[in-house]
Structures are given as C-alpha cells and as structure tokens.
Scaffold this active site. Structure first.
Site, PDB file in Angstrom:
ATOM      1  N   LYS A 110       0.812  -1.223   0.000  1.00  0.00           N
ATOM      2  CA  LYS A 110       0.000   0.000   0.000  1.00  0.00           C
ATOM      3  C   LYS A 110       0.842   1.268   0.000  1.00  0.00           C
ATOM      4  O   LYS A 110       0.348   2.345  -0.354  1.00  0.00           O
ATOM      5  CB  LYS A 110      -0.964   0.008   1.193  1.00  0.00           C
ATOM      6  CG  LYS A 110      -2.094  -0.978   1.028  1.00  0.00           C
ATOM      7  CD  LYS A 110      -3.278  -0.621   1.900  1.00  0.00           C
ATOM      8  CE  LYS A 110      -4.460  -1.529   1.611  1.00  0.00           C
ATOM      9  NZ  LYS A 110      -5.520  -1.386   2.613  1.00  0.00           N
ATOM     10  N   LYS A 191      -8.775 -13.691  -8.411  1.00  0.00           N
ATOM     11  CA  LYS A 191      -9.865 -13.727  -7.442  1.00  0.00           C
ATOM     12  C   LYS A 191     -10.943 -12.701  -7.775  1.00  0.00           C
ATOM     13  O   LYS A 191     -10.626 -11.600  -8.213  1.00  0.00           O
ATOM     14  CB  LYS A 191      -9.281 -13.375  -6.065  1.00  0.00           C
ATOM     15  CG  LYS A 191      -9.607 -14.369  -5.001  1.00  0.00           C
ATOM     16  CD  LYS A 191      -8.865 -14.110  -3.705  1.00  0.00           C
ATOM     17  CE  LYS A 191      -9.071 -12.743  -3.119  1.00  0.00           C
ATOM     18  NZ  LYS A 191      -8.693 -12.673  -1.693  1.00  0.00           N
ATOM     19  N   LYS A 194     -13.520  -6.702  -5.068  1.00  0.00           N
ATOM     20  CA  LYS A 194     -14.385  -5.527  -4.921  1.00  0.00           C
ATOM     21  C   LYS A 194     -13.938  -4.410  -5.846  1.00  0.00           C
ATOM     22  O   LYS A 194     -14.722  -3.560  -6.231  1.00  0.00           O
ATOM     23  CB  LYS A 194     -14.273  -4.984  -3.494  1.00  0.00           C
ATOM     24  CG  LYS A 194     -14.935  -5.826  -2.431  1.00  0.00           C
ATOM     25  CD  LYS A 194     -14.546  -5.272  -1.064  1.00  0.00           C
ATOM     26  CE  LYS A 194     -15.155  -6.066   0.064  1.00  0.00           C
ATOM     27  NZ  LYS A 194     -14.563  -5.706   1.360  1.00  0.00           N
TER      28      LYS A 194
HETATM   29  P1  AMP Z   1     -12.024  -8.318   1.381  1.00  0.00           P
HETATM   30  O1  AMP Z   1     -12.649  -8.199   0.027  1.00  0.00           O
HETATM   31  O2  AMP Z   1     -10.557  -8.498   1.272  1.00  0.00           O
HETATM   32  O3  AMP Z   1     -12.456  -7.297   2.370  1.00  0.00           O
HETATM   33  O4  AMP Z   1     -12.530  -9.720   1.914  1.00  0.00           O
HETATM   34  C1  AMP Z   1     -13.349  -9.953   3.021  1.00  0.00           C
HETATM   35  C2  AMP Z   1     -13.412 -11.457   3.227  1.00  0.00           C
HETATM   36  O5  AMP Z   1     -14.025 -12.091   2.094  1.00  0.00           O
HETATM   37  C3  AMP Z   1     -12.041 -12.098   3.388  1.00  0.00           C
HETATM   38  O6  AMP Z   1     -11.949 -12.557   4.695  1.00  0.00           O
HETATM   39  C4  AMP Z   1     -11.982 -13.261   2.404  1.00  0.00           C
HETATM   40  O7  AMP Z   1     -11.938 -14.481   3.089  1.00  0.00           O
HETATM   41  C5  AMP Z   1     -13.285 -13.234   1.669  1.00  0.00           C
HETATM   42  N1  AMP Z   1     -13.073 -13.135   0.214  1.00  0.00           N
HETATM   43  C6  AMP Z   1     -12.718 -12.039  -0.488  1.00  0.00           C
HETATM   44  N2  AMP Z   1     -12.676 -12.289  -1.806  1.00  0.00           N
HETATM   45  C7  AMP Z   1     -13.035 -13.601  -1.956  1.00  0.00           C
HETATM   46  C8  AMP Z   1     -13.198 -14.480  -3.072  1.00  0.00           C
HETATM   47  N3  AMP Z   1     -13.028 -14.050  -4.329  1.00  0.00           N
HETATM   48  N4  AMP Z   1     -13.562 -15.752  -2.827  1.00  0.00           N
HETATM   49  C9  AMP Z   1     -13.758 -16.197  -1.580  1.00  0.00           C
HETATM   50  N5  AMP Z   1     -13.631 -15.428  -0.475  1.00  0.00           N
HETATM   51  C10 AMP Z   1     -13.275 -14.149  -0.660  1.00  0.00           C
END
Ligand code: AMP
Ligand code: TRP
Length: 326
Positions: A110, A191, A194
């Site tokens: 970051k 993956k 967001k």
């Molecule tokens: P984040 O988008 O990094 O805030 O992710 C929040 C939670 O969602 C994390 O703890 C990951 O375990 C889960 N996560 C995020 N992206 C994925 C994905 N593409 N597939 C499965 N789990 C995900």
C-alpha cells in the site's frame, strides 16, 4: 469460544465475500460468542470521503444483518464507537517494533511508490491486534491475506504476557475455506474482487436481476464445450461449477452429471436463475433493514455491549501496566 472479526466498510461486497466469509460468520454465531466489528478507523488509513464513509458503514451493517447475522445473538458495532480500540492500540504500539511493522506485506504494497506513507497505515496491524485482544478473542475468522496480521497480533500478545503477566488471551486465526474461493467472471485465474474495474467480473450481493444474468451469461469459459471441473485447464467452467454448488448445496460431481452433453448456454442460464433466487431474499431484506430505524438502534446497542467488555479489559490492562491514578 469467543469469535471476533473485523470488516472494512466498503461497497461492492460480492458473492466471493459471501461464500468465503459472511456465510461462516452466520454459522459461527449459533455456538459461539461472536463479535463483528465494522472497522471504520482502519478505513481512514487511506483518505476517505466523510459522507461516503458514513453511508458505507450503514450499508455494510445492513448487509451483514441481511445475510443473517443477528444483532441479538452477535455483537455488531462500529469500531470508532468504542474508544477502547484506539486506547489499547497505543499501549500495544509501545510493545511493537518498527522492524516487524516494516515487514508487513500489506504495508509494503500500500505504500509502494509513495515517498511518505501515513503513520496509521504503518501501525494498521497494531490497531487490528487491539481489536482482537480487547475482547479476549479465541478465534479470528479471516481470509488468507490476513495471515501476517494474525501472526503479529499473537506475537504482541505473547510479548506483553511475558513482560507483564497473563494480560491477554492469545488468539488463533481461523482461515476461511480456500475451496470456496470464487474467481473473477471475466478473468477466472484471478480472485473475484471488490475493486476490479469491470463490474461484470463480479456479482455483488445487491446487484439486480439483469446485472446478475448479464455477468453470468458473459462470463469467460473455453471452447471445448464440456461442463467438467478442472481448475487448471478449465478455470472459467470450474468457477461456475463452484458457484453453482455453493448456491444449490449439490456436490460438483452431481452437477457435472446433470449437465453432461448440455451446452454452456443452458448451464449458464440455469446458474443465473439459481443465483438470482439465492440473492433475492438478501436484497429484499437489505432494503428493509437499511431504511429502518432499527439499524441505528442495533448498532448503538452493539456499541454499548462492546464497550462494557472493552472497559473491563482496559481496566485490567491498565492495572498490569501501572497506568492511571488509582
Ligand atoms: P475483502 O474483500 O478483502 O475485504 O474480503 C473480506 C473477506 O471475504 C475475506 O476474509 C476473504 O476471506 C473473503 N473473500 C474475499 N474475496 C473472496 C473471493 N473471491 N472468494 C472467496 N472469499 C473471498
Ligand atoms: N484487516 C482486516 C481486513 O482488511 C480487517 C480487520 C480489522 C480485522 N480488524 C480486524 C479482521 C480484526 C479480523 C480481526 O480484512
């Protein structure tokens, strides 16, 4: 067990987040004492628009409740509503080395390319450790990307305990299922995320039916026409099979059998309908909760319950450190 997890207040929460994390948060709440915190103070480690942050906090809270996190069973609250987080973070910072923070890959990523990074970005893992230790948490369900942050939290807790006595419970990470990892729909070797530019690369929990259908129908597959689970050679089809399995509860092998000799078009159409049906109740319930007065009341109640625990922990911690006039 005491379970704690923190989530950043951001938009675009998608089916990867749901299947990889949120669904397990819901499952955990029946047998454990769960605390789910919306970490707005972590969010401001990078500059945020104030009005948008406020909205995002309420959006995420409503979405959590819409997927089934019950604010009566679990403690759901906003981090900055409980002063203990910042207070404990300072004490932990005095027991953390700059060298260990400098090794964090998230900080390196970051801050890369910036001549000077905010100190808050550097100390982000210490605030996260405070979140966890403040509630004497045993277990912290998180994604794999948080491994280093859990490790440093444990290191700090152990160090403080060695120096001052049995101050903290040393928590364990519980890493969310990799099998449930949902890949991007337009680029199935990365993956689902967001922040990806193409909105068709993900299915957000609040997408309408048209958008869901479009994302599924346009998803990248391959040209051999076989509906078979083979992530190495057929990442697109395998990802769709995973999503199908997650929403239907059917094993992948049954789905392969069901669609033997069937074209991708039909398979995608049925997957789209399955997804629409799975997300419709979440969206409906989200809209009701987001508009209701109960949302703010639930967060206020959550903050009060969290504060009661946090105050007890802070009194104990201050005693161990000899802080305050008493
Ligand atoms: P984040 O988008 O990094 O805030 O992710 C929040 C939670 O969602 C994390 O703890 C990951 O375990 C889960 N996560 C995020 N992206 C994925 C994905 N593409 N597939 C499965 N789990 C995900
Ligand atoms: N750093 C976590 C993330 O980006 C969010 C977080 C903050 C967290 N505090 C936490 C997660 C405490 C678990 C426990 O996903």
């Amino acid at each position: 067990m005491r379970v704690f997890s923190g989530v950043q207040p951001t938009g675009n929460i998608h089916i990867g987040n749901y299947l990889g994390a949120l669904r397990q948060f819901v499952e955990l709440q029946d047998e454990n004492a769960c605390v789910y915190c919306i970490v707005d103070m972590h969010a401001i480690t990078v500059p945020k628009d104030a009005a948008l942050l406020r909205e995002n906090i309420l959006d995420v809270a409503a979405l959590y409740m819409a997927v089934g996190i019950d604010p009566k069973k679990s403690v759901v609250f906003v981090q900055s509503d409980v002063p203990g987080h910042a207070e404990l973070a300072w004490i932990l910072m005095c027991n953390t080395y700059t060298g260990e923070l400098a090794r964090m890959t998230q900080f390196k990523e970051k801050s890369r390319g910036n001549e000077s990074a905010p100190a808050g970005l550097f100390t982000y893992p210490v605030l996260m450790a405070a979140d966890i230790l403040l509630y004497d948490s045993d277990v912290v369900p998180v994604g794999n990307d948080q491994t280093q942050h859990i490790e440093i939290c444990r290191d700090i807790a152990i160090r403080v305990n060695n120096r001052y006595g049995k101050v903290f419970v040393v928590p364990e990470g519980r890493f969310l299922k990799e099998g449930a990892r949902i890949m991007s729909l337009d680029d199935p070797v990365s993956k689902m995320s967001k922040s990806a530019e193409n909105p068709l690369s993900r299915i957000s929990l609040l997408d309408d039916e048209t958008k869901i259908r479009k994302s599924v129908m346009k998803s990248t597959t391959d040209s051999d026409g076989l509906i078979r689970f083979d992530p190495a050679n057929k990442p697109g089809v395998s990802n769709l099979l995973n999503i199908y399995s997650a929403f239907s509860g059917q094993p992948v092998s049954d789905i392969e059998k069901k669609y033997e000799g069937v074209g991708y078009g039909t398979f995608k159409k049925e997957l789209a309908e399955l997804t629409v049906d799975a997300l419709a109740p979440i969206r409906k319930s989200y809209e009701d909760i987001r508009r209701s007065e109960e949302l703010r009341a639930a967060l206020k109640d959550g903050a009060e319950r969290a504060n009661a625990v946090a105050e007890r922990t802070m009194a104990r911690v201050k005693d161990f450190f000899g802080l305050g006039a008493k």
